[in-house]
Write an enzyme that holds these catalytic residues in place. Structure first.
Site: not given
Ligand SMILES: C[S@@+](CC[C@H](N)C(=O)[O-])C[C@H]1O[C@@H](n2cnc3c(N)ncnc32)[C@H](O)[C@@H]1O
Length: 428
Positions: A251-252, A256, A275, A301, A320, A373
């Site tokens: 979930c990158a 950041g 992601d 996913d 994350d 968060c």
């Molecule tokens: C909190 S944000 C991540 C912030 C990031 N780690 C950073 O520091 O910039 C959560 C992320 O999870 C991704 N996400 C949600 N469900 C997901 C899944 N099943 N598999 C992979 N990514 C997923 C979203 O697209 C989103 O970009």
């Protein structure tokens, strides 16, 4: 002719509150219609109204006898825009009222001009104070389901948390350790007349006195610095990547934390960032390019490793997780009105699936850092507690800065940081 800023603000608020769209999607579309000098004003009004929405609604309640619906609904939001300016902005009252009343034309509700004028003049003469008997949402400017959950989770601190959520957030910077230390970057900021409050002793994050445009930050385009909250910057320090390790960032996007880990440990053997959202993953690529870093990006996913994983385990994993984002309400006040109580169970289930799937990808002896968060215990300590009970090979690693029993819950505005949660788990 230049677009009327108050009308644009009313349209944005209508899209967020009534249509459930996020302000970060809606605002850029409308800002394109504003003159450059007015973009900041439009942003300030939209964020401000969303911060104190119930209070503004309450101030209009007795003045607007006939509710505005259908095609006149955006004029309801226009009156909130007017009420916000009168109570919270330094714009002279007569200018705020005139501009707001004129916006009825742009909203094609000229026939309501007299009413908007009357309501705002009334508010100007007699600004109602919040009465002691007002409901909690009006007193604390949050939805009642959320207030209830925060009262339960933090019986001593709930009022503080809700108040802190209404503050404008500060701006934090992350100096790129490959090019300059935080201390060296603070000197560059000094030369550019940008004032610093302090450097965080755990992470080297730099807290600015006032938010500033990135274009004036020395070396921003060359990757010398990035914008990232102090709480988010704890991740790379806590995960503590070492040379020659394979790291997975789950979930990158927008990347950041991926970039921060690469900045702190240039000789990582491999950084894989995954992601589910291709558009957001493109932003990871942009960030990597600006800072001249490399990572393998996978759009997939995370709860379904079979679809993308090559079977080689990782030394460290940062997860994350997608979450309620209730720790960053001060930065994104629309969250208060977009998020519903029923979303939380769905998120908890998704987090559990991703956490369980991630665990298989970790080498024995490896470390997983779980992050959100959020400030809701269901997504944080309860989630991790249940995981530790499910996985006999998982051990919690204490976090030095934390007083909590499971992980580290940072509350909004604690040491000026966003609300965040971390738990460090080792695989035996
Ligand atoms: C909190 S944000 C991540 C912030 C990031 N780690 C950073 O520091 O910039 C959560 C992320 O999870 C991704 N996400 C949600 N469900 C997901 C899944 N099943 N598999 C992979 N990514 C997923 C979203 O697209 C989103 O970009």
């Amino acid at each position: 002719m230049a677009a009327n800023i108050r009308a644009l603000a009313a349209k944005a608020l209508f899209q967020v509150v009534d249509k459930g769209r996020s302000l970060s999607d809606v605002l850029p579309e409308l800002q394109q219609k504003a003159e450059a000098k007015d973009k900041a004003l439009l942003q300030e009004i939209c964020y401000g109204v969303l911060r104190v929405l119930p209070e503004l609604e309450a101030s209009l309640k007795d003045l607007v006898t006939k509710p505005l619906k259908g095609k006149t609904r955006s004029t309801h939001f226009l009156m909130l825009v007017g009420a916000y300016q009168l109570k919270y902005m330094r714009i002279p009252d007569h200018a705020a009222i005139n501009e707001t009343v004129n916006a009825t034309k742009a909203l094609k509700t000229d026939f309501l001009r007299g009413m908007v004028n009357g309501v705002l003049r009334n508010l100007q003469r007699n600004q109602p104070s919040i009465d002691e008997n007002a409901s909690d949402p009006v007193k604390f400017n949050h939805p009642s389901w959320f207030i209830k959950q925060i009262k339960n989770a933090y019986p001593q601190q709930w009022q503080n948390i809700l108040e802190n959520n209404q503050h404008k957030p500060p701006m934090w910077l992350r100096a790129n350790a490959r090019t300059n230390s935080a201390q060296e970057y603070v000197s560059l900021l000094g030369q550019a007349n940008i004032s610093v409050v302090r450097i965080d002793s755990n992470s080297d994050a730099i807290l600015l006195e006032k938010p500033t445009d990135v274009s004036v930050l020395p070396g921003f385009e060359q990757g010398a610095v990035s914008v990232q909250d102090g709480a988010a910057q704890q991740a790379a320090t806590l995960i503590n990547c070492q040379a020659n390790e394979r790291i997975l960032d789950i979930c990158a996007a927008p990347g950041g934390k991926t970039c921060h880990m690469l900045e702190l440990t240039p000789d990582i053997a491999e950084m894989v960032a995954i992601d589910i959202d291709g558009n957001r993953l493109a932003r990871v690529q942009e960030n990597l390019e600006r800072i001249s870093l490399n990572a393998e990006l996978i759009e997939a996913d995370a709860s379904q490793p079979k679809t993308w994983w090559d079977g080689k385990q990782f030394d460290r994993i940062l997860l994350d997780a997608p979450c309620s984002a209730t720790g960053v309400i001060r930065r994104h006040p629309d969250i208060k009105w977009l998020r519903k109580a029923s979303d939380i169970d769905v998120l908890v289930e998704l987090q559990q699936q991703i956490l369980d799937a991630s665990w298989q990808l970790l080498k024995p002896g490896g470390t997983l850092l779980y992050a959100t968060c959020s400030i809701l215990p269901q997504e944080n300590k309860d989630q991790v507690d249940a995981f530790l009970k499910r996985q006999s090979d998982a051990t919690l690693v204490p976090i030095e800065q934390s007083q909590d029993d499971i992980g580290w819950q940072i509350l909004p505005n604690e040491h000026s940081m966003d609300g965040f949660y971390y738990a460090k788990i080792m695989k035996s």
